[in-house]
Design a protein around this motif. Sequence first.
Motif, PDB file in Angstrom:
ATOM      1  N   PHE A 210      39.282  46.609  50.269  1.00  0.00           N
ATOM      2  CA  PHE A 210      40.056  47.249  49.202  1.00  0.00           C
ATOM      3  C   PHE A 210      39.669  46.707  47.834  1.00  0.00           C
ATOM      4  O   PHE A 210      39.715  47.418  46.829  1.00  0.00           O
ATOM      5  CB  PHE A 210      41.551  47.022  49.462  1.00  0.00           C
ATOM      6  N   PHE A 211      39.269  45.419  47.770  1.00  0.00           N
ATOM      7  CA  PHE A 211      38.998  44.773  46.492  1.00  0.00           C
ATOM      8  C   PHE A 211      37.527  44.844  46.079  1.00  0.00           C
ATOM      9  O   PHE A 211      37.182  44.369  45.004  1.00  0.00           O
ATOM     10  CB  PHE A 211      39.422  43.300  46.556  1.00  0.00           C
ATOM     11  N   THR A 212      36.671  45.414  46.917  1.00  0.00           N
ATOM     12  CA  THR A 212      35.229  45.378  46.653  1.00  0.00           C
ATOM     13  C   THR A 212      34.880  45.941  45.287  1.00  0.00           C
ATOM     14  O   THR A 212      34.164  45.318  44.497  1.00  0.00           O
ATOM     15  CB  THR A 212      34.470  46.144  47.750  1.00  0.00           C
ATOM     16  N   GLU A 213      35.384  47.143  44.979  1.00  0.00           N
ATOM     17  CA  GLU A 213      35.041  47.772  43.697  1.00  0.00           C
ATOM     18  C   GLU A 213      35.671  47.041  42.519  1.00  0.00           C
ATOM     19  O   GLU A 213      35.075  46.953  41.454  1.00  0.00           O
ATOM     20  CB  GLU A 213      35.477  49.244  43.694  1.00  0.00           C
ATOM     21  N   ILE A 214      36.870  46.492  42.720  1.00  0.00           N
ATOM     22  CA  ILE A 214      37.554  45.811  41.615  1.00  0.00           C
ATOM     23  C   ILE A 214      36.785  44.561  41.200  1.00  0.00           C
ATOM     24  O   ILE A 214      36.536  44.332  40.014  1.00  0.00           O
ATOM     25  CB  ILE A 214      38.997  45.442  42.008  1.00  0.00           C
ATOM     26  N   ILE A 215      36.384  43.744  42.175  1.00  0.00           N
ATOM     27  CA  ILE A 215      35.695  42.495  41.827  1.00  0.00           C
ATOM     28  C   ILE A 215      34.232  42.736  41.476  1.00  0.00           C
ATOM     29  O   ILE A 215      33.575  41.852  40.932  1.00  0.00           O
ATOM     30  CB  ILE A 215      35.822  41.448  42.951  1.00  0.00           C
ATOM     31  N   ALA A 216      33.721  43.936  41.776  1.00  0.00           N
ATOM     32  CA  ALA A 216      32.331  44.251  41.410  1.00  0.00           C
ATOM     33  C   ALA A 216      32.214  44.678  39.952  1.00  0.00           C
ATOM     34  O   ALA A 216      31.109  44.673  39.386  1.00  0.00           O
ATOM     35  CB  ALA A 216      31.780  45.347  42.306  1.00  0.00           C
ATOM     36  N   SER A 217      33.334  45.033  39.328  1.00  0.00           N
ATOM     37  CA  SER A 217      33.307  45.496  37.949  1.00  0.00           C
ATOM     38  C   SER A 217      32.755  44.412  37.027  1.00  0.00           C
ATOM     39  O   SER A 217      33.195  43.264  37.058  1.00  0.00           O
ATOM     40  CB  SER A 217      34.728  45.875  37.502  1.00  0.00           C
TER      41      SER A 217
END
Length: 517
Positions: free
Chosen positions: A340-347
């Motif tokens: 779930f957090f992959t895209e958030i922390i990739a920003s």
Amino acid sequence: MKGNGAEGAGPPAESSCPPPLEWKFSQVFGERIAGEEVQEVDIISAIEFDKSGDHLATGDRGGRVVLFERTDVKNYGSRKDMEKQDHSISRHPEFRYKTEFQSHEPEFDYLKSLEIEEKINKIKWCQTANHALFLLSTNDKTIKYWKVEEKKVKKISEMNVDALQAVGNGSISSSSMTSPIGYLPNGGCSERPYGHLSYDLSFPPGGFPSLRLPVVVTSQETSLIARCRRIYSHAHDYHINSISNNSDGETFISADDLRINLWNLEISNQSFNIVDVKPANMEDLTEVITSAEFHPTHCNMLAYSSSKGSIRLIDLRQSALCDNHSKMFEEREAPGSRSFFTEIIASISDIKFARDGRHILSRDYMTLKLWDINMESSPVAIFQVHEYLRPKLCDLYENDSIFDKFDCCLSGDGMHVATGSYSNLFRVFGCIPGCNEATTLEASKNPLRRQVQIPSRPARSLNSLTRGVVRQGAESPGIDMNGNSYDFTTKLLHLAWHPSENSVACAAMNSLYMYYA
């Protein structure tokens, strides 16, 4: 980048690794006393050195810009002069407060019923001219171009009446009741009855020769004056996250979530939209622009990062609207690692070009990545900033800390990179392949207080820099080096590296700390 070796070459022998930098405390401005409450408007929100490294600017949430100037170089002459004289340049770097001015004020957009904060988002230095300093500052909507220069103070000389000609100042301006004759200006007189009350000024025949009119004189005292030369407004529908000067010295870009505009410094009422990622239907929006920067030497090239963790390099010579990138840098997602957090922390929160323009440094929530602009497939090095947070992502999402935007910076020689973390910590990593230099420092007068004597361990070791390497540094999951829990409310978001020396300035709340190695 210097010191990285040729592509395909193996890592240097252990003995060829230079010793790690030994960081020392230099100065602090606005030091906070234990227990002192910090005002929101005093929190530093931007830091930037100028190209010479002799000036430093900070912006805060109250819309103020504060300038500092270096004093130890002025006392000993220029760095080049000292090198010619074989003078030691390992002195204690010193800055002093120069001036400050109110750059932005809070505003209200009546059409959109939107409050516009005065907070300074970014500061960029421009080319100097005629001993004056020039810089750009921006809040969420408006960019301003400032000129700061020393001007001689003008004073007004005092009027003076010779005491021999007139006894006391009172006789000049008081009412005349005793003299039977009332003198008129220009030496005339008027016969009036004795005791006549007169409210006119009394002048002797011929006037007062010693009376001098006020004269404006220029003194030798100087005062720093900040003057707004241009205001660039009404060009962004969304919050401005980046501004960047072009190497041509004439233009700059400003970026918001969906667009990048190109400006001429001398023209404030017109800009050109060069990147537009806004879809026809906003429901189709999948990523936004998070940062943008011009190439340091090629005036036609710039890079911008996105919330999906990609960096696009564009060439202004290809078309007027640069919707198509010339290169795209993006790390491939490992199979089975998505959450779930992959895209958030990739920003990506920040990108910086190395001084030579060959490499780009990017900061996402968990890591620093170093990219070679000639290799799009993967970064040449990955530095783990705070891997201990991975099990805590749920908590960080709940308190919105996962959306914090950390700056990153490179040393002038490209040998080191740095970025901030929580508990007022910042990390410094060495970029030389085969050397695992990773230092954790605290923004305090004792920066090494949090150090632990455990050798840094690489999470993955490869024989070639071009294939990428991950470096982590010593960390204890969930606790700091002293066994205390990490404090997510004290975060070191903003820092800057001196362009030619190993000196770092970083902001901890309202305090500006400076270190050298």
